[in-house]
Write a protein that holds these residues in place. Structure first.
Motif, PDB file in Angstrom:
ATOM      1  N   LEU A 268      69.069  56.163 -52.654  1.00 44.98           N
ATOM      2  CA  LEU A 268      68.536  54.999 -50.895  1.00 44.98           C
ATOM      3  C   LEU A 268      68.686  54.246 -51.376  1.00 44.98           C
ATOM      4  N   LEU A 269      68.567  53.544 -52.682  1.00 49.51           N
ATOM      5  CA  LEU A 269      69.115  51.829 -52.772  1.00 49.51           C
ATOM      6  C   LEU A 269      70.021  51.671 -53.247  1.00 49.51           C
ATOM      7  N   SER A 270      71.567  52.446 -53.113  1.00 51.20           N
ATOM      8  CA  SER A 270      72.665  51.480 -53.171  1.00 51.20           C
ATOM      9  C   SER A 270      72.944  51.544 -51.954  1.00 51.20           C
ATOM     10  N   PHE A 271      72.117  51.715 -50.398  1.00 56.47           N
ATOM     11  CA  PHE A 271      72.875  51.437 -49.411  1.00 56.47           C
ATOM     12  C   PHE A 271      72.355  49.746 -49.528  1.00 56.47           C
ATOM     13  N   PRO A 272      73.167  48.655 -48.205  1.00 56.36           N
ATOM     14  CA  PRO A 272      72.608  47.895 -48.103  1.00 56.36           C
ATOM     15  C   PRO A 272      70.844  47.687 -47.643  1.00 56.36           C
ATOM     16  N   ILE A 273      69.404  48.106 -48.211  1.00 58.63           N
ATOM     17  CA  ILE A 273      68.413  47.626 -47.931  1.00 58.63           C
ATOM     18  C   ILE A 273      67.974  46.921 -49.659  1.00 58.63           C
ATOM     19  N   SER A 274      66.758  46.330 -48.783  1.00 62.32           N
ATOM     20  CA  SER A 274      65.795  45.884 -50.677  1.00 62.32           C
ATOM     21  C   SER A 274      64.879  46.893 -50.487  1.00 62.32           C
ATOM     22  N   ARG A 275      63.818  47.025 -51.673  1.00 60.87           N
ATOM     23  CA  ARG A 275      63.436  48.473 -52.047  1.00 60.87           C
ATOM     24  C   ARG A 275      61.901  48.377 -51.358  1.00 60.87           C
ATOM     25  N   SER A 276      61.687  46.830 -50.911  1.00 58.74           N
ATOM     26  CA  SER A 276      60.429  46.218 -49.983  1.00 58.74           C
ATOM     27  C   SER A 276      60.585  46.733 -48.564  1.00 58.74           C
TER      28      SER A 276
ATOM     29  N   MET B 194      64.176  50.190 -34.190  1.00 62.21           N
ATOM     30  CA  MET B 194      63.672  51.361 -35.375  1.00 62.21           C
ATOM     31  C   MET B 194      65.389  51.061 -36.006  1.00 62.21           C
ATOM     32  N   SER B 195      65.497  51.312 -37.687  1.00 69.81           N
ATOM     33  CA  SER B 195      66.047  51.117 -38.742  1.00 69.81           C
ATOM     34  C   SER B 195      67.089  52.661 -39.286  1.00 69.81           C
ATOM     35  N   GLU B 196      67.890  52.883 -40.113  1.00 75.10           N
ATOM     36  CA  GLU B 196      68.359  54.364 -40.354  1.00 75.10           C
ATOM     37  C   GLU B 196      67.159  55.394 -40.349  1.00 75.10           C
ATOM     38  N   THR B 197      66.878  54.441 -41.826  1.00 77.41           N
ATOM     39  CA  THR B 197      65.985  55.244 -42.507  1.00 77.41           C
ATOM     40  C   THR B 197      64.060  55.177 -42.398  1.00 77.41           C
ATOM     41  N   ALA B 198      63.801  54.880 -40.976  1.00 80.50           N
ATOM     42  CA  ALA B 198      63.169  54.665 -40.595  1.00 80.50           C
ATOM     43  C   ALA B 198      63.085  56.188 -39.356  1.00 80.50           C
ATOM     44  N   ARG B 199      63.960  55.758 -38.417  1.00 76.82           N
ATOM     45  CA  ARG B 199      64.293  57.108 -37.833  1.00 76.82           C
ATOM     46  C   ARG B 199      64.756  58.489 -38.267  1.00 76.82           C
ATOM     47  N   TYR B 200      65.236  58.653 -39.638  1.00 76.89           N
ATOM     48  CA  TYR B 200      65.575  59.553 -40.019  1.00 76.89           C
ATOM     49  C   TYR B 200      64.037  59.991 -40.999  1.00 76.89           C
ATOM     50  N   GLU B 201      63.091  59.134 -41.011  1.00 73.42           N
ATOM     51  CA  GLU B 201      62.057  59.492 -41.645  1.00 73.42           C
ATOM     52  C   GLU B 201      61.233  60.096 -40.524  1.00 73.42           C
ATOM     53  N   VAL B 202      60.794  59.878 -39.475  1.00 72.14           N
ATOM     54  CA  VAL B 202      60.213  59.707 -38.203  1.00 72.14           C
ATOM     55  C   VAL B 202      60.933  60.863 -37.461  1.00 72.14           C
ATOM     56  N   GLU B 203      62.319  61.692 -37.281  1.00 74.08           N
ATOM     57  CA  GLU B 203      62.704  62.646 -36.601  1.00 74.08           C
ATOM     58  C   GLU B 203      62.271  64.443 -38.149  1.00 74.08           C
ATOM     59  N   ARG B 204      62.266  64.422 -39.539  1.00 74.91           N
ATOM     60  CA  ARG B 204      61.605  64.719 -40.217  1.00 74.91           C
ATOM     61  C   ARG B 204      59.687  64.819 -39.769  1.00 74.91           C
ATOM     62  N   ARG B 205      59.766  64.245 -39.482  1.00 73.16           N
ATOM     63  CA  ARG B 205      57.996  64.154 -39.224  1.00 73.16           C
ATOM     64  C   ARG B 205      57.337  64.983 -38.189  1.00 73.16           C
ATOM     65  N   ILE B 206      58.512  65.315 -37.188  1.00 78.74           N
ATOM     66  CA  ILE B 206      58.209  65.884 -35.295  1.00 78.74           C
ATOM     67  C   ILE B 206      57.651  67.290 -35.517  1.00 78.74           C
ATOM     68  N   ARG B 207      58.353  67.806 -36.707  1.00 76.72           N
ATOM     69  CA  ARG B 207      57.308  69.589 -36.684  1.00 76.72           C
ATOM     70  C   ARG B 207      56.208  69.132 -36.632  1.00 76.72           C
ATOM     71  N   GLY B 208      56.061  68.711 -38.284  1.00 77.25           N
ATOM     72  CA  GLY B 208      54.708  68.686 -38.795  1.00 77.25           C
ATOM     73  C   GLY B 208      53.977  68.116 -37.809  1.00 77.25           C
ATOM     74  N   SER B 209      54.207  67.387 -36.893  1.00 75.55           N
ATOM     75  CA  SER B 209      53.519  66.266 -36.021  1.00 75.55           C
ATOM     76  C   SER B 209      52.312  67.281 -34.678  1.00 75.55           C
ATOM     77  N   ILE B 210      53.696  67.789 -34.871  1.00 74.71           N
ATOM     78  CA  ILE B 210      53.458  69.406 -33.109  1.00 74.71           C
ATOM     79  C   ILE B 210      52.209  70.461 -34.102  1.00 74.71           C
ATOM     80  N   VAL B 211      52.762  70.522 -35.237  1.00 76.23           N
ATOM     81  CA  VAL B 211      51.551  72.104 -35.667  1.00 76.23           C
ATOM     82  C   VAL B 211      50.100  71.225 -35.944  1.00 76.23           C
ATOM     83  N   LEU B 212      49.983  69.236 -36.296  1.00 71.63           N
ATOM     84  CA  LEU B 212      48.964  69.183 -36.852  1.00 71.63           C
ATOM     85  C   LEU B 212      48.202  69.009 -35.332  1.00 71.63           C
TER      86      LEU B 212
END
Length: 261
Positions: free
Chosen positions: A106-114, A1-19
């Motif tokens: 975000l796009l200044s990092f070495p990552i494509s839009r896709s 899992m890349s840094e972007t995906a990992r960061y986004e998953v961590e942001r969703r942990i609390r909301g997932s628990i509440v849901l």
């Protein structure tokens, strides 16, 4: 899992628990309510309802725990509630970054839009898996707690088959998210489309002259009540949802890669 995906998953942990906690509490109420209705002929209550309404709520057999769960939890929460929720979530994955002007960073990092689009979308799979895994265990435990029984394989199938459906709803949100600049517009647009498609399949699709139109809706390809009652489902339905998801992701990538930001 890349840094972007990992960061986004961590942001969703609390909301997932509440849901998941909210759905588990609602499920507990529904299972308890089923025991309260024991001995009541619930089928007669719905005999005079319009066929379209019966189809919309997946009402097949309210006298069994499987049919009751299908109508009161899966067709209401999983099909409609979670479908709208994940469409709303998908609508914010890119639009929120554009509106807050973080997209340039975000796009200044070495990552494509896709890649950025796909990784942010992939993070939505986490709450989908959590709510199905924990929610499924909770429902099964609640059913056993009231001395009822439900086929574990059928319950597992109902949850597994919901994943492609919920991803398609999120995919609709993802397309809106890369097409507009305002988060609220993307989220409301995605929710509106999913809700209209739900109405099309459950109401308009019930008319013979408009029978074809129901196939435009993702709800046509996920019917949890028959799965819960007797394990009936079609592999082709899940395949159609997965192909639709791939199409939505491809469309989202194309729109995002060609946009001026």
């Amino acid at each position: 899992m890349s840094e972007t995906a990992r960061y986004e998953v961590e942001r969703r942990i609390r909301g997932s628990i509440v849901l998941t906690a909210a759905i588990s509490l609602y499920s507990a109420f529904i299972v308890w309510y089923f025991t309260v209705l024991e001995g009541v002929n619930t089928e007669e209550v719905f005999e005079e309802l319009p066929p379209a309404m019966v189809d919309a709520f997946g009402i097949e057999s309210l006298s069994t725990i499987e049919g009751f769960l299908g109508a009161q939890i899966f067709n209401f929460v999983w099909l409609l509630g979670l479908g709208l929720y994940f469409a709303y979530m998908g609508g914010g994955i890119i639009a929120s970054e554009i509106e807050s002007e973080r997209i340039d960073v975000l796009l200044s990092f070495p990552i494509s839009r896709s890649q950025l689009f796909l990784e942010k979308f992939a993070s939505i799979l986490f709450p989908i898996l959590v709510v199905n895994t924990v929610g499924g265990v909770a429902i099964y435990g609640l059913v056993l707690a009231v001395d009822e029984s439900i086929d574990l394989t059928h319950l597992l199938l109902a949850h597994v088959l919901s994943i492609p459906y919920l991803l398609v709803c999120a995919g609709i949100g993802g397309v809106f998210s890369v097409a507009v600049n305002r988060t609220s517009v993307a989220e409301k647009g995605a929710v509106g489309v999913v809700f209209v498609l739900y109405l099309i399949e459950s109401i308009v699709g019930g008319a013979d002259e408009y029978d074809w139109i129901q196939y435009l809706s993702p709800t046509q390809y996920y019917e949890p009540t028959p799965v819960l009652i007797d394990g009936t489902f079609e592999f082709i339905d899940s395949a159609i949802l997965l192909v639709t998801l791939l199409g939505l992701l491809l469309l989202g990538q194309i729109i995002f890669s060609r946009r001026d930001l």
